[in-house]
Design an enzyme around this catalytic site. Structure first.
Site, PDB file in Angstrom:
ATOM      1  CB  ALA A  65      -0.938  -0.009   1.210  1.00  9.22           C
ATOM      2  CB  CYS A 100       2.040 -13.674  -1.165  1.00 14.14           C
ATOM      3  SG  CYS A 100       0.771 -12.543  -0.570  1.00 14.14           S
ATOM      4  CD1 TRP A 117     -24.040 -28.792 -21.049  1.00 18.67           C
ATOM      5  CD2 TRP A 117     -24.641 -26.824 -20.190  1.00 18.67           C
ATOM      6  NE1 TRP A 117     -25.148 -28.371 -21.740  1.00 18.67           N
ATOM      7  CE2 TRP A 117     -25.541 -27.160 -21.236  1.00 18.67           C
ATOM      8  CE3 TRP A 117     -24.819 -25.625 -19.506  1.00 18.67           C
ATOM      9  CZ2 TRP A 117     -26.602 -26.331 -21.590  1.00 18.67           C
ATOM     10  CZ3 TRP A 117     -25.888 -24.809 -19.867  1.00 18.67           C
ATOM     11  CH2 TRP A 117     -26.763 -25.157 -20.888  1.00 18.67           C
TER      12      TRP A 117
END
Length: 463
Positions: free
Chosen positions: A11, A42, A441
């Site tokens: 940040a 990480c 699908w």
């Protein structure tokens, strides 16, 4: 305009770059108590597990690159107090061994979080040489070095969150016998419901991890050896005592906001409450990263979600706002994933447990399917869980577990939740089909088509 930034990881440095690029006559000073900036923690479990060997690969951008841009970066400098009335910070220079005061026009608090240790009966247990956390680049280097000691064979991981599970895999890669102790009844209890966690737990057990769920650590028993070194010898829980050569503590983190005064609005855990521009309730002060909240995209709450993704994004937004832009962070879904050997698990949005706590009217569906066609090599099981509004069918959360690309399917569901998609729309979404990747699908389509309303909407008055 002078901006001081407390903390030089995700940040903080995202904000610093934006201020430096966008502000008029910027002066940006970053105080970082550690040895590096722009560091991605990480990667630590994979570094420890020898997936790569150069620890500096976890550094996104070196200090010199930021200084070339005009950003002043002060390493080994810890801000110990903030005076918002006089707009000053007190800084401890650990290399010089002295404190000094600096002034700011704008302040971005991005100091991150510190790792937790459970309450123990032995107060000085944290001093054991063979007790490790995994938060900084120094932690990773020290743990990796200690694992090379031939006598270290039995390793105990305390905590079954993301870091705990990833550490367990890393330790197996190092040829160790691994025990993992988790207070909750399931692994990753804050991120996954039991239908997903149980698949991950079975994988750990099959791989040889001694898994202790629903067990509380009470103490670390140890002593001082003939070399006058204090080492832990066993882990004591409410259900037994287990010999160990090394302990990795991974029970979570707490925002490192202890140097801030009572004028700041915070959550009970100390996280700074900020809005979708990173603004705190104090004038000219912003917050972002693991020390602050993020707005949750589903609930609208100020949530504590210490992830690098949200830290980078809100840090960037805060930097733009400090520089004069009218930017906003849309919110976080807490999207995250974990890998253990070949098994992948991921989640986004809220869990069923979250929905129950919030008192929402919802339904869930769990689908067990295959990731691809059976005639192409590599077909694996895949499980998907959806949490959705039982009237509108709007998707609120999703979880996936499987192999061969299972985790990245969560990105589709994160996009679906962000856009307010319903299960019916998901069922007919035009997803990729090719034998190596999916069936005609896809499992996401199947889950959407199976998810039905829980009750009919109330009849509306006529006239």
């Amino acid at each position: 305009m002078k901006t001081i930034i407390i903390g030089g990881t995700a940040a903080g440095m995202s904000g610093a770059v934006k201020i430096q690029k966008m502000a008029e006559n910027p002066e940006v000073v970053v105080y970082e108590k550690g040895e590096v900036v722009s560091f991605g923690a990480c990667g630590l479990p994979y570094y420890v597990g020898d997936q790569f060997h150069d620890s500096r690969q976890m550094i996104a951008r070196e200090q010199a690159a930021f200084e070339k841009m005009g950003i002043k970066v002060k390493l080994f400098h810890e801000v110990t107090a903030v005076d918002t009335l006089n707009k000053t910070v007190t800084v401890w220079d650990s290399q010089e061994g002295k404190s000094f005061t600096d002034t700011y026009d704008r302040l971005l608090i991005a100091c991150g979080a510190y790792p937790l240790t459970p309450p123990l009966k032995t107060p000085d247990a944290a001093k054991y040489e063979n007790l490790f956390h995994l938060k900084t680049i120094g932690d990773g280097r020290a743990l990796k070095t200690y694992l090379r000691v031939e006598e270290v064979q039995h390793v105990t991981v305390i905590g079954g969150g993301f870091i705990g599970v990833e550490c367990a895999e890393a330790l197996l890669h190092q040829g160790k016998q691994v025990r993992l102790i988790q207070l909750d009844e399931h692994l990753l209890a804050d991120s996954f419901d039991s239908e997903i966690s149980e698949v991950l737990e079975d994988k750990l057990r099959t791989a040889g991890v001694a898994l202790h769920l629903g067990e509380k650590v009470q103490d670390l028993a140890g002593g001082v050896d003939e070399e006058s070194i204090a080492r832990v010898h066993s882990v004591v829980t409410d259900q037994g005592e287990y010999a160990t050569d090394l302990v990795v503590m991974a029970i979570g983190v707490r925002p490192a906001t202890q140097m801030l005064g009572s004028e700041f609005d915070k959550l009970a855990n100390g996280a700074l409450i900020v809005d979708n521009q990173g603004c705190t309730n104090v004038a000219d002060v912003w917050g972002a990263g693991d020390c602050a909240t993020v707005p949750h995209l589903v609930t609208g709450d100020n949530s504590y979600i210490p992830l690098a993704t949200g830290a980078n994004k809100l840090g960037r937004v805060a930097g733009e706002v400090i520089a004069g832009a009218d930017s906003y962070y849309p919110g976080s879904l807490g999207t995250a994933g974990v890998k253990f050997l070949a098994l992948e698990a991921a989640h986004t949005g809220i869990t069923e447990a979250d929905a129950l706590k919030l008192g929402l009217s919802f339904k869930t569906v769990v689908i067990n399917d295959k990731n691809q066609t059976d005639y192409y090599p590599g077909q694996k099981d895949i499980r998907v869980k959806l949490i959705y509004d039982d009237q509108t069918l709007v998707i609120l959360g999703a979880q996936i577990v499987g192999e061969n690309g299972a985790a990245l399917r969560i990105d589709t569901l994160a996009a679906a939740i962000t856009m307010g998609m319903t299960t019916k729309q998901l069922g007919m979404l035009d997803l990729l089909y090719a034998p190596p990747f999916a069936r005609t699908w896809d499992v996401l389509n199947v889950a959407g088509n199976v998810a039905k309303p829980g009750r009919k909407p109330a009849a509306q008055p006529v006239g």
